[in-house]
Design a protein around this motif. Sequence first.
Motif: not given
Length: 313
Positions: A104-107, A109-119, A150-159, A199-202
Amino acid sequence: MSDKGAGNHSDVTDFTLVGFRVRPELHILLFLVFLLVYGMVLLGNISMMAIIVTDSQLNTPMYFFLSNLSFIDLSYSTVIALQAMVNFLSEKKTVSFVGCAAQLFFFAFFIVTEGFILAAMAYDRFMAICNPLLYSVHMSRRLCSQLVAGSYLCGWLSSILQVSITFSVSFCASRVIDHFYCDSYQIEKISCSNLSVNKMVSLSLAAFIILPTIVVIVVSYMYIVTTVLKIPSVEGRKKAFSTCSSHLGVVSLLYGTVSFVYLTPPSNPELCKVASVFYILVTPMLNPLIYSLRNKDVKQALGKVLWKKKSLD
């Protein structure tokens, strides 16, 4: 029910992944399908990264972002596909508590990072089309590196937040996750805890991390479309749109399937699993094809590689 009766997360040693509810004899077929698609994910994304690294003409911000996109696609597909394929051939279909948390952590991490890379890629296209004279100055190597970092950092914090809140709950007697990977929503369904904080965190993650990437992409393309429509020649408009079509295709595939899984009512769990396969395996498989087939620079670079290989043979 007390925590003692319900069971605490510290007592959990493993989970059972249900996977797809099909006849046992079809698990071999599922394994072969996953193996084939995952093989294409490997081939396509590794080839894309190799072409970008070896061809000096592709040493531009857009391809720097694209190489990171290929790495991320390859990574989160690997995190999910390998475990799924092992379970297809296993009778127990279990995953350890630590293994589930790591997946769950790595998934995440990478899926959120991808969102920022696409942005970041959308912002790059905005600068290239709307401010072409300042593009080379503004989109410096330093800025591109900062955007990726920054994308990887946001992905790491989110995960970190996602995994911490998901596995801080108490679990009921059931350890059965109705999915083929450790999905946070399905894990929470077997919890006996009050999930209001979860739910609040999500929602907070969606509001402060996911939503901004969507806003950047949408606003960038609003400006791009406005600028392109002002180009007098049809050929000029066509050329400008062609530089964005690949990125738009990738964004549509990812956000479309993720939105279907997580934003629509879960009326059919099996359908959600099939949709999950699309953003976990099919999208990473198609992304290199989309960029290679619709991008002249990538096709030329690939042609040079194939020509060089043919000459050596």
